[in-house]
Write a protein that holds these residues in place. Structure first.
Motif, PDB file in Angstrom:
ATOM      1  N   GLU A 127      44.508  -8.100  18.381  1.00 16.82           N
ATOM      2  CA  GLU A 127      44.748  -8.943  19.666  1.00 16.82           C
ATOM      3  C   GLU A 127      45.413 -10.126  19.103  1.00 16.82           C
ATOM      4  OE1 GLU A 127      41.315  -9.562  21.633  1.00 16.82           O
ATOM      5  OE2 GLU A 127      42.407 -10.915  23.253  1.00 16.82           O
ATOM      6  N   TYR A 156      47.102  -4.146  20.709  1.00 17.40           N
ATOM      7  CA  TYR A 156      47.451  -2.825  20.282  1.00 17.40           C
ATOM      8  C   TYR A 156      46.739  -2.164  19.411  1.00 17.40           C
ATOM      9  CZ  TYR A 156      49.816  -5.388  16.659  1.00 17.40           C
ATOM     10  OH  TYR A 156      50.007  -6.323  15.455  1.00 17.40           O
ATOM     11  N   GLU A 167      52.883   1.443  21.827  1.00 17.64           N
ATOM     12  CA  GLU A 167      52.025   0.865  23.051  1.00 17.64           C
ATOM     13  C   GLU A 167      51.193  -0.187  22.931  1.00 17.64           C
ATOM     14  OE1 GLU A 167      50.433   4.643  25.248  1.00 17.64           O
ATOM     15  OE2 GLU A 167      48.683   3.441  24.980  1.00 17.64           O
ATOM     16  N   GLU A 169      48.734  -3.337  25.096  1.00 16.92           N
ATOM     17  CA  GLU A 169      48.314  -3.520  26.593  1.00 16.92           C
ATOM     18  C   GLU A 169      48.360  -5.305  26.902  1.00 16.92           C
ATOM     19  OE1 GLU A 169      44.325  -1.954  27.421  1.00 16.92           O
ATOM     20  OE2 GLU A 169      44.958  -0.096  26.238  1.00 16.92           O
ATOM     21  N   THR A 171      47.420  -8.608  29.309  1.00 16.91           N
ATOM     22  CA  THR A 171      46.734  -9.276  30.352  1.00 16.91           C
ATOM     23  C   THR A 171      47.434 -10.730  30.480  1.00 16.91           C
ATOM     24  OG1 THR A 171      44.730  -8.361  29.358  1.00 16.91           O
ATOM     25  CG2 THR A 171      44.644  -9.655  31.431  1.00 16.91           C
ATOM     26  N   LYS A 189      51.413  -1.502  28.901  1.00 18.56           N
ATOM     27  CA  LYS A 189      50.365  -1.221  29.822  1.00 18.56           C
ATOM     28  C   LYS A 189      49.733  -2.523  30.440  1.00 18.56           C
ATOM     29  CE  LYS A 189      49.425   3.426  28.863  1.00 18.56           C
ATOM     30  NZ  LYS A 189      48.165   4.473  28.444  1.00 18.56           N
ATOM     31  N   THR A 190      49.691  -2.353  31.773  1.00 20.94           N
ATOM     32  CA  THR A 190      48.962  -3.612  32.412  1.00 20.94           C
ATOM     33  C   THR A 190      48.033  -2.877  33.484  1.00 20.94           C
ATOM     34  OG1 THR A 190      50.084  -4.056  34.363  1.00 20.94           O
ATOM     35  CG2 THR A 190      50.996  -5.126  32.084  1.00 20.94           C
ATOM     36  N   GLU A 191      46.982  -3.647  34.082  1.00 23.22           N
ATOM     37  CA  GLU A 191      46.068  -3.201  34.681  1.00 23.22           C
ATOM     38  C   GLU A 191      46.842  -2.380  36.076  1.00 23.22           C
ATOM     39  OE1 GLU A 191      43.134  -6.245  36.005  1.00 23.22           O
ATOM     40  OE2 GLU A 191      42.386  -4.856  37.504  1.00 23.22           O
ATOM     41  N   ASN A 194      53.080  -0.347  34.485  1.00 24.73           N
ATOM     42  CA  ASN A 194      53.399  -0.029  33.084  1.00 24.73           C
ATOM     43  C   ASN A 194      55.107  -0.024  32.939  1.00 24.73           C
ATOM     44  OD1 ASN A 194      50.812   0.689  32.646  1.00 24.73           O
ATOM     45  ND2 ASN A 194      51.016   2.931  32.722  1.00 24.73           N
ATOM     46  N   ASN A 227      50.491   2.264  38.183  1.00 21.49           N
ATOM     47  CA  ASN A 227      49.359   2.833  38.362  1.00 21.49           C
ATOM     48  C   ASN A 227      48.527   3.190  39.558  1.00 21.49           C
ATOM     49  OD1 ASN A 227      49.798   2.980  35.429  1.00 21.49           O
ATOM     50  ND2 ASN A 227      48.561   1.245  35.151  1.00 21.49           N
TER      51      ASN A 227
END
Lengths: 342, 190
Positions: A127, A156, A167, A169, A171, A189-191, A194, A227
């Motif tokens: 992170e 990741y 990939e 992620e 926030t 990727k987010t909430e 993507n 998403n």
């Protein structure tokens, strides 16, 4: 005296005399005139003293400049102290990225255990977070460069990242310069949505708590997919385009923008072009972790342009607002009150 | 002027940066005028007083809240100035300190500095056009005719505005300050 005075009172005459703008003749006449009135004589004497005391001035602009200078020095002093402790943190983070076997325990430490599921054994979740008021930059194992904005975090799996999957992620907000690799697509990727790319530069803004996802493409090309919708929406962007997806309307809006205004944060700068005070407040709250209150809602509509730096401290930013917008500030604990300057 | 305000130092001691900012706003110009009496160099005076403020904030948690903040402030910058002069003297860039200064009581210098500040403030507060004309005349030494030409106005307007400026400056001083002003200038002449 009529000829000399032409409507000038004792102050006007004093100024003319003291500044050396009277001829000898006039001076003589003026002195004689003063001797005829005790009151005028007194006034002139005072004027003379005042005149003598105005040998140098310190203009308001210089005073403001000096204040900023003091604040800047204090800030760099503070940063020096902070950077000592931050450097140690950075070592941990580097270790998390590079030395996989060793990092399991350490990356656990950085892991937001609440939001990520229990990692399986072969997983090494890394992170990257940026402390408040700072931007973190990291280089992923594939050479991709990422700038993570203040208060944001990027995670990741270093294990699979080295394999086939690129990939990450996110926030919050980050700017990506993805290393080109056609065979291995890169995914953010987010909430809410993507982003899929092969090699390009773009900005993603996806703060949790906000119902808007925003991406801006600086170079190359990206695909964006939403998403959680029954009809999976997917669009492609060309450079200079911004896509904003709103969860509420379930729609993607695309418009043309100047990317530098939205990506300047990665150099620790905030560029504003015709922004409102409300826009600025949102950013300042995020950078300095404080709450703003407006005594008058209308203040928030005040528009301005300019540059704020993450390297400024809060007071410098507020001083800037104070100077340009006639808005005063008051700080109590972690709250800032903005009021109209009288 | 809250020079005598101990509370502001209590707040600074507790790390209240707004209080620090307030102290700066309220005292910086006076302190500059004060130091300038020793240095006769406004730029140097400014940077010296800035240094003082930087040190003050860096060590804020360690300060002893002074009983008389005003004399604490002026004494601190005075000591800093004397240190500075001592160093300069060793290098030989300045001459002997002004004799007149040595004999003038500290308190008088402080009051004179505050007076300078008050007049300076009054100049800054003059109506814009009025201030522009006054500055050109007093600080840039232009003659009325030159000012009139430069600003494309009549000489008569310059004369009027100069009168307004001087009247405002005079009226802005309280009787007490005016009294001080007369005394200082008098004592200096002797």
């Amino acid at each position: 005296m009529n000829e000399l005075s032409h409507n000038l009172d004792v102050d006007g005459l004093s100024a003319k005399f003291l500044s050396g703008n009277m001829s000898l003749e006039e001076q003589k006449e003026f002195k004689n005139w003063l001797n005829t009135s005790e009151e005028n004589k007194k006034a002139f004497l005072k004027n003379k003293k005042v005149w003598e005391q105005t040998q140098l001035q310190l203009v308001s602009e210089k005073i403001a400049e000096d204040k900023i200078n003091v604040l800047r020095k204090l800030h760099s002093h503070q940063t020096r102290i902070l950077s000592r402790s931050r450097r140690q943190l950075l070592i941990y983070k580097l270790a998390a990225v590079v030395a996989i076997p060793l990092t399991f325990a350490i990356s656990w430490y950085f892991l937001n255990t609440g939001s990520v599921q229990q990692p399986q054994l072969a997983q090494t979740i890394c992170e990257v977070t940026a402390p408040k008021g700072h931007v973190a930059k990291c280089i992923l194992p594939d050479g991709t460069e990422v700038w993570v904005n203040t208060g944001s975090s990027l995670t990741y799996d270093a294990g699979s990242f080295n394999g086939n999957l690129r990939e990450v992620e996110l926030t919050g907000e980050a700017y990506f310069e993805v290393a080109k690799n056609v065979e291995k697509p890169f995914t953010v990727k987010t909430e809410m949505a993507n982003i899929l790319v092969t090699g390009t530069s773009f900005n993603v803004k996806a703060y949790s708590g906000s119902d808007v996802f925003e991406t801006i493409l600086a170079e190359g090309g990206i695909d964006m997919e939403v998403n959680n919708t029954s009809s999976k929406q997917k669009i492609s962007l060309v450079p200079g385009e911004r896509a904003v997806y709103s969860e509420e309307s379930n729609k993607i809006a695309i418009d043309k923008v100047e990317p530098e205004f939205f990506t300047s944060w990665r150099n620790g700068e905030l560029l504003f072009k015709d922004a409102t005070l409300n826009d600025l407040i949102v950013e300042l709250e995020r950078i300095y972790d404080i709450d703003f209150h407006l005594t008058d809602k209308k203040l928030g509509e005040f528009r301005f342009r300019g540059m704020f730096s993450y390297n400024n401290n809060l007071i410098e930013a507020l001083e800037k607002v104070k100077r340009t917008a006639q808005i005063d500030y008051r700080i109590e604990n972690k709250e800032v009150w903005l009021t109209k300057k009288e | 002027m809250t020079f005598s305000d101990r509370e502001i130092f209590e707040k600074i001691k507790n790390g209240d940066d707004a209080a620090f900012s307030q102290l700066f706003d309220e005292t910086y110009p006076s302190l500059c005028f004060f130091v300038n009496k020793y240095l006769s160099d406004m730029d140097k005076s400014r940077s010296l007083v800035q240094e003082f403020f930087v040190d003050l904030w860096i060590n804020h948690s360690k300060i002893n809240v002074p009983h008389t903040p005003k004399s604490y402030l002026f004494n601190s910058v005075k000591n800093k100035t004397i240190d500075f002069l001592r160093k300069e003297k060793r290098i030989g860039t300045v001459g002997e300190p002004d004799e007149n200064l040595e004999s003038t009581p500290f308190r008088d210098l402080v009051e004179e500095a505050e007076l300078n500040n008050r007049i300076n403030q009054s100049i800054q507060e003059l109506p814009e056009k009025c201030r522009e004309i006054f500055v050109l005349c007093r600080f840039e030494g232009l003659k009325y005719a030159e000012i009139a030409q430069k600003l494309d106005i009549s000489i008569k307007t310059v004369e009027m505005q100069m009168g307004i400026a001087l009247k405002k400056l005079r009226k802005n001083l309280s009787d007490y300050q005016m009294f001080n002003l007369l005394v200082f200038v008098f004592s200096k002449k002797n």
